[in-house]
Design an enzyme around this catalytic site. Structure first.
Site, PDB file in Angstrom:
ATOM      1  N   ASN A 267     -26.715 -71.788 -13.176  1.00 19.05           N
ATOM      2  CA  ASN A 267     -27.376 -72.898 -13.872  1.00 19.05           C
ATOM      3  C   ASN A 267     -27.235 -72.785 -15.388  1.00 19.05           C
ATOM      4  OD1 ASN A 267     -28.927 -75.309 -13.865  1.00 19.05           O
ATOM      5  ND2 ASN A 267     -30.773 -74.152 -14.394  1.00 19.05           N
ATOM      6  N   LEU A 270     -24.972 -76.143 -15.929  1.00 19.18           N
ATOM      7  CA  LEU A 270     -25.691 -77.342 -15.484  1.00 19.18           C
ATOM      8  C   LEU A 270     -27.028 -77.488 -16.212  1.00 19.18           C
ATOM      9  CD1 LEU A 270     -25.359 -77.218 -11.587  1.00 19.18           C
ATOM     10  CD2 LEU A 270     -24.473 -79.006 -13.073  1.00 19.18           C
ATOM     11  N   ASP A 366     -14.145 -68.495 -22.646  1.00 19.43           N
ATOM     12  CA  ASP A 366     -13.481 -67.258 -23.046  1.00 19.43           C
ATOM     13  C   ASP A 366     -12.590 -66.709 -21.940  1.00 19.43           C
ATOM     14  OD1 ASP A 366     -14.223 -66.614 -25.696  1.00 19.43           O
ATOM     15  OD2 ASP A 366     -16.257 -66.198 -25.024  1.00 19.43           O
ATOM     16  N   GLU A1256     -41.718 -61.914 -49.181  1.00 17.79           N
ATOM     17  CA  GLU A1256     -40.525 -62.744 -49.392  1.00 17.79           C
ATOM     18  C   GLU A1256     -39.368 -62.046 -50.098  1.00 17.79           C
ATOM     19  OE1 GLU A1256     -42.047 -66.976 -50.731  1.00 17.79           O
ATOM     20  OE2 GLU A1256     -43.205 -65.348 -51.618  1.00 17.79           O
TER      21      GLU A1256
END
Ligand SMILES: Cc1cc2nc3c(=O)[nH]c(=O)nc-3n(C[C@H](O)[C@H](O)[C@H](O)COP(=O)(O)OP(=O)(O)OC[C@H]3O[C@@H](n4cnc5c(N)ncnc54)[C@H](O)[C@@H]3O)c2cc1C
Ligand code: FES
Length: 1325
Positions: A267, A270, A366, A1256
Site C-alpha cells: 500500500n 496505492l 530505483d 535560535e
C-alpha cells in the site's frame, strides 16, 4: 447508514491482545483501530516515521517469525490478518516497567518535543528484536527511515549507540586530542577556573536489555500460520471491500471478476495516491496469503523472486546470494542491493513489495532500470495461463503494449545471473543521501566480447528522465564515451518545462553517471584484460589517482561527537539542580507514548471534525448532502471581526493566494469532512497582476511596509577610494516542518458563552484574543490550554490564532465541540514559513582584506499579508552586521507583498537569511584578495568594546574567545592544509572547510515583550504547582522552570509539578519565542518562589530542624498564603528607527562553528565530515537541554542551507507539500563527527543565574556547512580556471553544487532559451 454484509473475522493482535475490530470503519486511510496515543500521525504518507510500529508475522520465505517496522499511516487494517502489532505502549510504560530502549532514549536526552520519539523507539525496538547487539550499519539502517525534526535536530540522542555491539566513540579518542582523554573533569584549555564535563548521562545506570522479557508471538497466530486458512476472506468496509483469497486459483478468478481491482500489498504506492490524488478503489484484492507469490527459487541461470516479497526480503535474499555466488554472476544483484539500501527507509522497504514496485512503474523507480538492463523477465499469470514479458525499455516507458492484461497478475520476477565480461552498475542522486526520491537514477550494463575490450552490448536505463539505449559496438575508450554521451543527450529528451524541473541538472547527471560507469568499468576491465593479457591493452592508460575519486560513493557513517560543558561549582548543594544535565521532564513519557499532545485528547461528547477549504467553491450544497456532513462555515458566520481588513480569517470576495482559507466543512468524522472537501470544485478569476517573485514585487512596487534602513559613516565617500564588488545572493525560504501539524480542539460550554480551547501554540494569549474578537465575546470567557507542543519553530506563534478562531466559529455555529487537525499537505500549503530573501551587496575593500564600506539591500518575500514581515525586516537589518565592525555601512530592507501564503516568524527571525548575505560578501572579498575567508573574517571582526550600527554598546571579548576556541578545538589551521592537500590529489571530489563567527541578539526590541508572570502554589502536603507563561515546545522550558523553583525554594524537583500553560492561571502572556522564554519566565518563577520563601522565613527560623512539610503545615495553621504570583517587568529594550539607534536587545549570544565537507563534483552530493561548535551559554541552566537546542537548531539551519527547497509553480502553487518533496535532514545528514562545547568561564550579570537563551542562535551556525560546500566549489572552479565568483544561492543543493562545478559534461548538455518554454517551477527569491 445501511448495514454492510457480514464480514469474515479479522484476526490480529495489538500489544499481545486480540483485537475485535468494528468492521464498519475499515477505511484504509485510518491508522490502527485502537486508540493508542503513542502512534503519531504526522504526514500520512510513510515519509516521516512518526507512526512507526512493529509488525510480527510468520514468514513463509525464511520460515520464522519476522519482526519488522512499518509506518502505521499506510497500513490497511485488513492487511493485519494473522499479524501481531506492537506499539510503543506494548513495550513499556512509566506506570509499570520501562523498556531499555525507552529508558535510554529519555535518559540520554534523545527527546525534545517528543512527538516522534515513539516512532524512533519502535524503530530501535524492532532492530533489537532482530539483532540484540546491532552493528553500526544496522543501527544506521534502522534509523535511516526517519526524517523527523526531533531526532535529527537532536542527534546526540545516543540511545542507539548505547546498544551497539562495539561502541566506537569519538574518533579522536586515545589520540590525546579527545576531551575524554583529558578526563571527566579536565580543566579548560584556556586556563579558566571552571571544570569541564563531557558526560551528560550515566550509561552504567541503564537497565540491561533482556530479550527474554519481550512479548511472545501469540500462540493463536502461530497455530493459524501452521494451518493456513485457504478460504477466501472478505471484509466489508463502509465504502471498500477487501477480498483476501487463500489460493492463487481463487485470486486469478477474482481478478477475472474484478479486473479493475488493484492488488494491494504494501500500500505504499496505492495508499499515497488514494490520499493525495483522490483515487478510489471500491474493491481491493489482497494476495498476502498466497504462498506462490513469496517463493524464491534459484537455478544455474538466475534467481526468481516472488512478486509478493517485500523489498526488505528481497534485500536479504540478494545479500545472501551475493555472499555465496562468484562476483561475476552477481553484478545485477549488487546493483539492486546498492539501491535497496537507500530506497526509502526501512519501514517502507518492509512494507513495499517487489511486484507493487515494478507494476507501479514510477518514473523515479530505483529498481526497474536495473531490472531492465539486467534483462529481467516478468512471469505473469492469469486464469488463462502464464506468459513471460521482458522488463525492457517499453515497459519502463509505460507503453500500453507492455502492460499487463487486466486479469493478469505478476507472479514472480526472474533476474538472470550476470556473466564474465559483463558489468552492471547503478547510480542515483537525490536531494539528500537517504530516504529521498531520486532526481535521476541510472542503471548501466555493458557486455564485452570475451577476452576483449570490444563492446558487444551497452544498455542504459534512467529513472526520472526516461529510458535510453545506446548501441555502441566500439572499444571502451574516451571516443566511445564522447559518442555515447552525445547519443544519450539526444535520446533522453527532457524538455525545459519537464515536470520536476531541474532540467539542466538532470541532463548533466545523465552524462555524469555514464562517465562514472565508464571509469568504473575501465578499472575492472584493466584487471581482467591484464589477467587474460589482451594484446591491445596499452590502449588503456592507467587512470590517474586524481581521477579515481570519481568512483567512490560517500559511505554512511554513524555520527559521533563529544559535548563539553562547564560543571557546576563544587560547593553547590547536590540537591540544587541548576546547571546540571537534568533529563527533560517529559522525556520518559515521550518515550512511552504517554505524553499527551493536543490531538491525543480523547474524543469529547458530540465532537465534530473540521476540515478547511482553501479555494473558492461553488458546490457547497452538494458537499453538504454527503453523509455525516453537518455544516459549512463561511465568513458570513463570523459573529465578530473576521480577522484584519487585509488579512481575513475566511476569505470574502477575493482570494490573494493559493492556500488561503475560504471556508470550513464540519462533519461527524474527519473522513466525512475530507470527502466533502474533495467534492468542492473551484473556479478562479485571475488576479492582475499576479506577483509571486521578489523581482516582480519590486517591479510593481508591491511592498507590505515602508523600507527599514540603518546607516553609519559615509558610505559614498568610502567607496570612492577602494576596490569594489557588487553581487547578489538568493536565500530560499523554509518550511517549519514541526512534527505535530497545527491542531486545535474548541469545546463550547453550556454557560455564559464560555469556551475551552486546547491548542498547539507558542502564544495561547494570542489565540484567546483572536477568538474573543472573532466571536465578539470578552476575553475572560475563553480559556486556552497548552499541555505541550510538538515543535513550533515560530510557526505556532501567529497561525494557531486564526485556526482557533475558525474552529471557534464552527463551535458556536453548531453548538458542538470542534476538532481541527491540519494534514501535512494543508499545513505546508496554508501556513507559510521562513521568508525567502534576495540580497544585493556592494562592498569596498583594501587589498589587505580590510572592508571599508558595505552597502546591503535586502528584499524578503512576505507573501500576501503583513503578518510578522515588518518585524522580520527590522530584525534582519539590525542583525546584518553579525560579528563585523565596518566603519561605513548602509543596510536597507523591504518586505515584498506577493500572491503567496503569508510568511511568518521562524527560528532566527531573519538573521539566518540576512547574515548569509554578509558572510557571502566576506567570502567574495577573500576570493578577490586571494586570501582565505577566515583571514578576512578575523580582520574585520569586532576587536574591542564598541558600538553596533544601531549604537548599542557591547564587548566582543566573548565572541573572540568563541572564535579562538573553535579554531583551536577544530584544529582548523592544520585541517585547512589537509583539505588543500586532498584537493590537489583529487579531481572529482573536493573538500571544503569554513569557520563562521556569530553574534546573535536575543529577545524582542520592546520592553513590554519581555514581561513574564508565574503562579506558584504550595499545597498542604508540601507539593508545589508551578505555572508560568512559557509554553513547552520541546525546548525543555518546564524542566528549567522547575530547576529554578527547586533552587529558590530549596526543595528537590520531585516536590514540584507543572500541569500546563493556561490563560486562566497566567494571563496576558507573551509568545514563547525569540530565545528568551526561559530567561523571563525563569525570573517570574524565581520572583514567586522568593515571595513564598520570604513568607515562610519566620516559620523556618522558628523551627530550623523542621521539614518542608512541617513548615508548610505551620504556615497553613498561621494563615500564611501559600500561593504567589511572580512577575518580571522585562529587560529594557527599544529601537528608534527615525534616529537609527537604540538598545533593542537585552544581550547577545556568541558562537563559532567550523565545518568540513567533501563534495562529489560529478553528482553535486556532499558528505559532512565534521562540525565543531563553540557556544557561549554562560552558566547554562541545563547543559543537556541547551546542547540539544544548539545541535537541533544547527541541524535545522543545515537543512535550510543545504536540502530544504520550496518549489512553486508559475501560478504560485506550492508543489513541495510533503516529506517526499521537501527534504529536512535525516540522521545520515548529521556530520560524521559533531562536537559541541559550551564556552567555559563566561558570565553575564543580566540573566537568571547568568544563563543565556539558546533556542535560535545555532540555526545560523548551520551556514558553516554552506560555506564549507562553497569553499569546495571554489576549489573546483579555481582548479578549472573558471571565474572565482558565482551567484550565491541557498540552499546549496546537489543541483547548485553540480552546476557550479562546471566541466566538460555541463558544457555538453543542451541549454534551452528561457523565452521558449514555461518552466515547471519559478524561483521566488
Ligand atoms: C515514503 C516512500 C518513499 C519511497 N521512496 C522510494 C525510493 O526512494 N525509490 C523508489 O524507487 N521507490 C520509492 N518508493 C516507492 C515504493 O518503492 C513503491 O511504492 C513500492 O515498491 C510499491 O509496492 P507496494 O507493495 O506498496 O505496492 P501497492 O501500493 O500495494 O500496489 C501498487 C500497485 O501495484 C499493483 N500490484 C502489486 N502487486 C502486483 C502483482 N503481483 N501483480 C500485479 N499488480 C500488482 C497494484 O495493483 C497497485 O496498482 C517510496 C514510497 C514511499 C511511500
Ligand atoms: S505519519 Fe506515518 S510516516 Fe509520517
Amino acid at each position: 447508514m445501511p448495514c454492510p454484509p457480514q464480514s469474515d473475522q479479522l484476526v490480529f493482535f495489538v500489544n499481545g491482545r486480540k483485537v475485535k475490530c468494528p468492521l464498519w470503519h475499515l477505511f484504509l486511510d485510518h491508522p490502527l483501530p485502537v486508540r493508542l496515543t503513542g502512534t503519531k500521525y504526522a504526514c500520512g504518507r510513510g515519509g516521516c516515521g512518526a507512526c512507526t510500529v512493529m509488525v510480527s508475522k510468520n514468514d513463509p520465505v525464511f520460515k520464522k517469525i519476522r519482526h519488522f517496522s512499518v509506518t502505521a499511516c499506510l497500513v490497511p487494517i485488513c492487511s493485519l490478518y494473522g499479524a501481531a502489532v506492537t506499539t510503543v505502549e506494548g513495550i513499556g510504560s512509566i506506570k509499570t516497567r520501562l523498556h531499555p530502549v525507552q529508558e535510554r532514549i529519555a535518559k540520554s536526552h534523545g527527546t525534545q518535543c517528543g512527538f516522534c520519539t515513539p516512532g524512533m523507539v519502535m524503530s530501535m525496538y524492532t532492530l533489537l528484536r532482530n539483532h540484540p547487539q546491532p552493528s553500526e550499519e544496522q543501527l544506521m539502517e534502522a534509523l535511516g527511515g526517519k526524517s523527523d525534526t526531533e531526532k535529527v535536530h537532536h542527534p546526540r540522542g545516543q540511545m542507539g549507540t548505547v546498544f551497539l555491539a562495539e561502541s566506537s566513540g569519538c574518533q579522536q579518542k586515545g589520540t590525546g586530542k579527545c576531551c575524554l582523554d583529558r578526563g571527566e573533569n579536565a580543566s579548560s584549555p584556556l586556563g579558566g577556573k571552571n571544570d569541564i564535563c563531557t558526560k551528560l548521562f550515566a550509561k552504567e545506570e541503564f537497565q540491561p536489555l533482556d530479550p527474554t522479557q519481550e512479548l511472545v508471538f501469540p500462540p493463536e497466530l502461530l497455530r493459524m500460520a501452521e494451518n493456513p486458512e485457504k478460504r477466501t476472506l472478505t471484509f466489508y468496509g463502509e465504502r471498500v471491500t477487501w477480498i483476501s483469497p487463500g489460493t492463487l486459483k481463487d485470486l486469478l478468478e477474482l481478478k477475472v471478476k474484478h479486473p479493475e481491482a488493484p492488488l494491494i500489498l504494501g500500500n505504499t504506492s496505492l495508499g499515497p495516491a488514494m490520499k493525495s490524488e483522490g483515487r478510489f478503489h471500491p474493491i481491493l484484492l489482497s494476495p498476502a496469503r498466497i504462498s506462490e507469490l513469496t517463493r524464491v527459487t534459484e537455478t544455474s541461470e538466475g534467481l526468481t523472486i516472488g512478486a509478493g516479497c517485500s523489498l526488505a526480503q528481497m534485500k536479504d535474499v540478494l545479500a545472501e546470494r551475493i555472499s555465496k555466488l562468484p562476483e561475476e554472476k552477481t553484478q545485477t544483484y549488487r546493483a539492486l542491493l546498492k539501491h535497496l539500501k537507500s530506497l526509502a527507509g526501512p519501514q517502507i522497504r518492509n512494507m513495499a513489495s517487489l511486484g507493487g514496485h515494478i507494476i507501479s512503474r514510477h518514473s523515479y523507480s530505483d529498481l526497474n532500470p536495473i531490472l531492465a538492463v539486467g534483462s529481467a523477465t516478468l512471469n505473469l499469470t492469469s486464469a488463462e495461463g502464464t506468459r513471460q514479458i521482458p522488463l525492457n525499455e517499453y515497459f519502463l516507458a509505460g507503453l500500453a503494449s507492455a502492460d499487463l492484461k487486466p486479469e493478469e497478475i505478476l507472479e514472480s520476477v526472474h533476474i538472470p545471473h550476470s556473466r564474465k565480461w559483463e558489468f552492471v552498475s547503478a547510480f542515483r542522486q537525490a536531494q539528500c543521501q537517504q530516504n529521498a526520491l531520486p532526481h535521476v537514477n541510472a542503471s548501466m550494463r555493458v557486455l564485452f566480447k570475451e577476452g576483449t575490450d570490444s563492446v558487444e552490448h551497452l544498455s542504459i536505463a534512467y529513472g526520472g528522465v526516461g529510458a535510453a539505449t545506446v548501441s555502441a559496438h566500439k572499444r571502451w575508450d574516451e571516443l566511445m564515451l564522447d559518442e555515447a554521451c552525445r547519443l544519450l543527450l539526444d535520446e533522453v529528451s527532457l524538455p525545459g518545462s519537464a515536470p520536476g524541473g531541474r532540467v539542466e541538472f538532470k541532463r548533466t547527471l545523465v552524462v555524469s553517471f555514464l562517465f562514472k560507469f565508464y571509469l568504473e568499468v575501465l578499472q575492472e576491465l584493466k584487471k581482467l584484460v591484464k589477467l587474460v593479457s589482451v594484446p591491445d591493452s596499452r590502449r588503456h592508460p592507467d587512470i590517474s589517482d586524481r581521477f579515481l575519486s570519481a568512483l567512490e560513493d560517500f559511505p554512511v557513517a554513524i555520527p559521533q561527537g563529544v559535548q563539553t560543558y562547564q560543571s557546576v561549582d563544587p560547593h553547590q548543594p547536590p540537591r540544587d539542580p541548576v546547571g546540571r544535565p537534568i533529563m527533560h521532564l517529559s522525556g520518559l513519557k515521550h518515550a512511552t507514548g504517554e505524553a499527551i499532545f493536543c490531538d491525543d485528547i480523547p474524543v469529547v461528547d458530540k465532537e465534530l471534525f473540521m476540515v478547511l477549504v482553501t479555494s473558492i467553491n461553488e458546490k457547497l450544497s452538494k458537499a453538504l448532502k454527503l453523509p455525516g456532513v453537518l455544516d459549512v462555515v463561511t465568513a458570513e458566520d463570523v459573529p465578530g471581526t473576521n480577522g484584519a481588513e487585509d488579512d481575513k480569517l475566511l476569505a470574502v470576495d477575493e482570494v490573494l493566494c493559493v492556500g488561503q482559507v475560504i471556508c470550513a466543512v464540519v462533519a461527524e468524522t474527519d473522513v466525512q469532512a475530507k470527502r466533502a472537501v474533495e467534492m468542492i470544485k473551484i473556479t478562479y478569476e485571475d488576479l492582475e497582476p499576479a506577483i509571486f517573485t521578489i523581482q516582480d514585487a519590486v517591479k510593481h512596487n508591491s511592498f507590505l511596509c515602508p523600507e527599514k534602513k540603518l546607516e553609519q559613516g559615509n558610505i559614498e565617500e568610502a567607496f570612492e577610494k577602494v576596490d569594489q564588488i557588487v553581487e547578489e545572493v538568493h536565500v530560499g525560504g523554509q518550511e517549519h516542518f514541526y512534527m505535530e501539524t497545527q491542531r486545535v480542539l474548541v469545546i463550547p460550554k453550556t454557560e455564559d458563552k464560555e469556551l475551552d480551547i486546547f491548542v498547539s501554540t507558542q502564544d495561547p494569549a494570542h489565540v484567546q484574543k483572536t477568538v474573543s474578537s472573532t466571536l465578539n465575546i470578552p476575553i475572560n470567557r475563553i480559556t486556552c490550554h497548552v499541555k505541550r507542543v510538538g515543535g513550533g519553530f515560530g510557526g505556532k506563534v501567529g497561525r494557531p490564532a486564526a485556526l482557533g478562531a475558525i474552529a471557534a466559529v464552527g463551535a458556536i455555529k453548531t453548538g458542538r465541540p470542534i476538532r481541527l487537525v491540519l494534514d501535512r499537505e494543508d499545513d505546508m500549503l496554508i501556513t507559510g514559513g521562513r521568508h525567502p530573501l534576495f540580497g544585493k551587496y556592494k562592498v569596498g575593500f583594501m587589498n589587505s582584506g580590510r572592508i571599508k564600506a558595505l552597502d546591503i539591500e535586502c528584499y524578503i518575500n512576505g507573501g500576501c499579508t503583513l503578518d510578522d514581515s515588518e518585524l522580520v525586516t527590522e530584525f534582519l537589518i539590525l542583525k546584518l552586521e553579525n560579528a563585523y565592525k565596518i566603519r561605513n555601512l548602509r543596510f536597507r530592507g523591504r518586505a515584498c507583498m506577493t500572491n503567496l501564503p503569508s510568511n511568518t516568524a521562524f527560528r532566527g527571525f531573519g538573521f539566518p537569511q540576512g547574515t548569509l548575505v554578509t558572510e557571502s560578501c566576506i567570502t567574495a572579498v577573500a576570493a578577490k584578495c586571494g586570501l582565505l575567508p577566515e583571514k578576512i573574517r578575523e580582520k574585520n571582526m569586532y576587536k574591542t568594546v564598541d558600538k553596533t550600527i544601531y549604537k548599542q554598546a557591547f564587548s566582543p571579548e566573548t565572541l573572540i574567545r568563541c572564535w579562538n576556541e573553535c579554531l583551536d578545538k577544530s584544529s582548523f589551521h592544520s585541517r585547512r592544509i589537509q583539505v588543500e592537500e586532498f584537493n590537489k590529489k583529487n579531481y572529482w571530489k573536493k573538500k571544503g572547510i569554513s569557520i563562521i563567527p556569530m553574534k546573535f541578539s536575543v529577545g524582542f526590541a520592546a520592553t513590554s515583550y519581555h514581561q513574564a508572570a508565574a503562579l506558584v502554589h504550595i499545597y498542604t502536603d508540601g507539593s508545589v504547582l508551578v505555572t508560568h507563561g512559557g509554553n513547552e515546545l520541546g525546548q525543555g522550558i518546564h524542566t528549567k522552570m522547575l530547576q529554578v523553583a527547586s533552587r529558590e525554594l530549596k526543595i528537590p524537583m520531585s516536590y514540584m509539578h507543572i500541569c500546563e500553560t493556561s490563560t486562566a492561571t497566567v494571563p496576558n502572556t507573551i509568545a514563547t519565542a525569540a530565545s528568551i522564554g526561559a530567561d523571563v519566565n525563569g525570573r517570574a518563577v524565581q520572583n514567586a518562589c522568593q515571595i513564598l520563601l520570604k513568607r515562610l522565613e519566620p516559620i523556618i527560623k522558628k523551627n530550623p530542624e523542621g521539614t518542608w512539610e512541617d513548615w508548610i503545615e505551620a504556615a497553613f495553621e498561621q494563615r500564611i498564603s501559600l500561593s504567589a504570583t511572580g512577575y518580571f517587568r522585562g529587560y529594557k529594550a527599544f529601537m528608534d528607527w527615525d534616529r537609527g539607534e537604540g538598545d533593542p536587545f537585552p544581550y547577545y549570544v556568541y558562537g563559532a562553528a567550523c565545518s568540513e565537507v567533501e563534495i562529489d563534483c560529478l553528482t553535486g552530493a556532499h558528505k559532512k565530515i565534521r562540525t565543531d561548535i563553540v557556544m557561549d551559554a554562560c552558566c547554562s541552566l541545563n547543559p543537556a537541554i541547551d546542547i540539544g537546542q544548539i545541535e537541533g537548531s544547527f541541524i535545522q539551519g543545515m537543512g535550510l542551507y543545504t536540502t530544504e527547497e520550496l518549489k512553486y509553480s508559475p501560478e504560485g502553487v506550492l508543489y513541495s507539500r510533503s516529506p517526499d518533496e521537501y527534504k529536512i535532514p535525516t540522521i545520515t545528514d548529521v556530520p560524521e563527527e559533531f562536537n559541541v562545547s559550551l564556552l567555559p568561564s563566561s558570565q553575564t550579570p543580566l540573566t537568571i543565574y547568568s544563563s543565556k537563551g539558546l533556542g535560535e542562535s545555532g540555526m545560523f551556525l548551520g551556514s558553516s556547512v554552506f560555506f564549507a560546500i562553497a569553499d569546495a566549489v571554489a576549489a573546483v572552479r579555481t582548479e578549472r580556471d573558471i571565474a572565482e565568483n558565482f551567484i550565491v544561492q541557498s540552499p546549496a543543493t546537489p543541483e547548485w553544487v553540480r552546476m557550479a562545478c562546471a566541466d566538460r559534461f555541463t558544457d555538453m548538455i543542451p541549454r534551452d532559451d528561457p523565452k521558449t518554454f514555461k518552466p515547471w517551477s519559478i524561483p521566488i527569491a
